[in-house]
Design a protein around this motif. Structure first.
Motif: not given
Lengths: 440, 193
Positions: A208-222
């Motif tokens: 799950e942690t790794i799967s959220y990575v593309p989503i985080i890049l997409g919307m921005g970390g903050e």
């Protein structure tokens, strides 16, 4: 409710690369290729994403532990989902394998790894085969192999099947198992980030942690961080099982109220029965009484909630995880097991003790001997053959295991034992009342 | 039981492919045992020797690994290996009654194989399908939200030998392997549920 990671759950087409790309998949891979690795790590740090395997360590911080001059680095993805009650990673791999593959590729570029191993539990034959297909589709697209989309960055992803051992969910046991050994945990230090798989610096992260990575890049970390709480960013998957109207995997903001999850998300206790107890974060986390469930589902929200009673050893002596730090409960792996008024709590506890005795790897004496002893004694009490003295004995054995073993499996057995004894002492007492004979 | 040459060659070919994925030979130990077991039905002494020789590992090391993990079968199992999860989430959904029902239907206890060699029944730990319990794993395939009625229907279908993609692939029969009657591995299971 907002969905980021669970949008494709239930859609049988979603695991095909065409469908994944049509819905924006692998766009973040293209973005990541143009980014400095440190920028990717910074985004993930800013996202306040915590590891979703159970321990809850901040993912970006973990990546930062790698030595800067390492030549060979490995990414190992922990798909050895075995904590009783947990079935979110299996769901994720089954419906949305490309999300994991894209996250793995981006993470490899961020940490400089040229080989990722997905260690999946051996029983998940169907999911392993889905992942193999997704990886081969990604290779055909030029995302894997000698280069990633033309960028000279050799990268391979290998699906490595376990063979049935709960302890291999612990990261150093998992590494030993990946290396072809018995899955016995290693002493830390050295931590995997320094000497992990094949003695090379290794990052181990949950599916799950790794799967959220593309989503985080997409919307921005903050932006991701802002969806969660102060110290735990974003959304998370939760797996609800047991006596609710709608068991299943759901995605909620970190810090969502636990009672709201049970009642609103999962439809409440089945058949209008009364709630009796909740195991909040997988079988290793201390059980909660109904009036303790009005808390935020987050590490700090449950660890620090005054409304959750501290776990006791015996006669009011607080159990200490470490000097001065008591134990309430934890969202763990996000596995919520709901139990209604009909449930025999001593029986549930005894079943769990059987599990831990079965899964102890046998390396550390307190765990090897202690979990078997807890199992035998707890079953004796459950069958009405125990004496009052056995209850104190159970508590003392559990306290004798906790904190004294190489890996947390010992704690994972001790915590629920003490949790059930603290919260449902009356049920244990009722099973031994009238039995005067001496304990074990 | 000695492994027939044809089967052995299939296993060796697959192990060689697997080895390319790892920096050393030892790392192929778990996958190699899986491959050999799929072809031979369970981990016999010959399987241990084959894996040890191929990966140049001490036989005792390979035996240590094989006995650590529950999925490596140390005994002969039936054509269909029934593994019922009885951990807490499945238990709350009635796994204990289901186990008792299956025992009585099959006339065997957990851990035993029916006299005709069709079914082996085991009670196992969490299979990560807690939202759809009780889960019954038959060979490689999960059957979720099981009831005794559904399970009995399934077992009847398996017993009748009906060929259907809805049903799990049978385990290889070690006797047939030894006789060279069936050197091919079980067909890959690619059904979507």
């Amino acid at each position: 409710m907002e969905k980021l990671l669970s949008v494709s759950f239930g859609d049988p087409e979603a695991k095909k690369i065409q469908k994944y790309e049509a819905s924006g998949g692998y766009k973040m891979l293209r973005k990541a290729i143009a980014m400095q690795p440190q920028k990717i790590i910074d985004e993930v740090k800013a996202s306040k994403l915590r590891g979703r395997g159970g321990a809850g360590f901040p993912a970006g911080v973990k990546w930062g532990f790698l030595p800067k001059d390492a030549e060979t680095v490995y990414l190992v993805i922990n798909a050895d989902e075995g904590e009783p009650g947990t079935f979110k990673d299996r769901t994720l791999m089954k419906w949305d394998p490309h999300r994991l593959v894209e996250g793995a590729i981006i993470t490899c570029m961020a940490i400089g790894a040229h080989h990722a191993y997905i260690y999946i539990r051996g029983e998940l034959v169907e999911e392993a085969s889905i992942l193999e297909t997704a990886i081969s589709e990604a290779r055909q697209r030029g995302f894997l192999g000698r280069s990633v989309l033309g960028k000279p960055f050799p990268l391979e992803i290998t699906v490595h099947r376990g063979a049935g051992a709960y302890v291999c969910g612990e990261e150093t046991a998992l590494i030993n198992s990946l290396e072809g050994r018995r899955g016995m945990p290693r002493l830390k230090p050295p931590f995997p980030a320094v000497a992990g798989a094949f003695m090379k610096p290794t990052i181990v992260n949950n599916v799950e942690t790794i799967s959220y990575v593309p989503i985080i890049l997409g919307m921005g970390g903050e932006a991701f961080a802002s969806l969660g709480t102060e110290d735990e960013g974003g959304l998370r998957l939760i797996a609800v099982s047991g006596h609710v109207e709608r068991p299943g995997v759901y995605e909620v903001p970190c810090g969502t109220n636990l009672m709201e999850i049970i009642n609103d998300v999962a439809g409440g206790v089945r058949g209008g029965k009364a709630l009796k107890g909740v195991i909040p974060g997988g079988s290793s986390t201390p059980v909660l009484l109904p009036d303790e469930c009005d808390v935020p589902f987050s590490v700090s929200g449950m660890g620090g909630a005054e409304s959750i009673a501290e776990v006791e050893v015996w006669d009011g002596r607080k159990f200490e995880v470490m000097a001065g730090r008591t134990l309430r409960s934890s969202p763990g792996s996000g596995a919520i097991i709901v139990m209604d008024e009909t449930v025999d709590m001593v029986h549930v506890c005894a079943r769990l003790m059987h599990f831990y005795a079965h899964e102890s790897c046998g390396q550390c004496t307190p765990c090897r001997v202690g979990t078997s002893w807890l199992n035998r004694l707890c079953h004796k009490v459950d069958h009405g053959e125990g004496a009052p003295a056995d209850l104190e004995q159970l508590a003392l054995i559990a306290d004798g295991i906790a904190g004294k073993t190489i890996c947390p499996l010992g704690d994972a057995a001790a915590w629920p034992m003490l949790g059930f004894l603290t919260k449902f002492r009356g049920e244990f007492e009722a099973k031994v009342s009238g039995n005067k004979k001496e304990g074990a | 039981m000695e492994i027939p040459t044809e089967t052995k060659n299939l296993i060796l070919k697959r192990i060689a492919e697997i080895q390319t994925q790892y920096p050393d030979a030892q790392a192929a130990c778990l996958p190699a045992l899986h491959v050999a077991q799929d072809h031979v039905s369970y981990v016999t002494d010959d399987v241990l020797d084959l894996v040890a020789d191929t990966l140049t590992l001490p036989p005792a090391f390979v035996q240590g690994v094989a006995t650590f993990y529950t999925m490596y079968r140390k005994r002969r199992v039936g054509r269909y290996h029934l593994q019922l999860c009885t951990n807490v989430s499945c238990m709350l959904e009635g796994a204990e009654d289901l186990l008792a029902g299956l025992e009585s239907h099959l006339g065997i206890g957990a851990g035993e194989t029916t006299p005709d060699g069709m079914f082996t029944l085991d009670a196992v730990e969490c299979l990560a399908a807690c939202g759809t319990g009780p889960v019954l794993q038959i060979n490689d395939r999960y059957h979720e939200s099981m009831t005794l009625e559904k399970a009995v229907k399934l077992l009847d279908a398996l017993k009748s030998g009906r060929d259907s993609s809805d049903l799990p692939t049978p385990n290889v029969d070690p006797d047939e392997i030894a006789a060279g009657a069936k050197a091919a591995p079980p067909a890959p299971d690619d059904k979507d549920e």
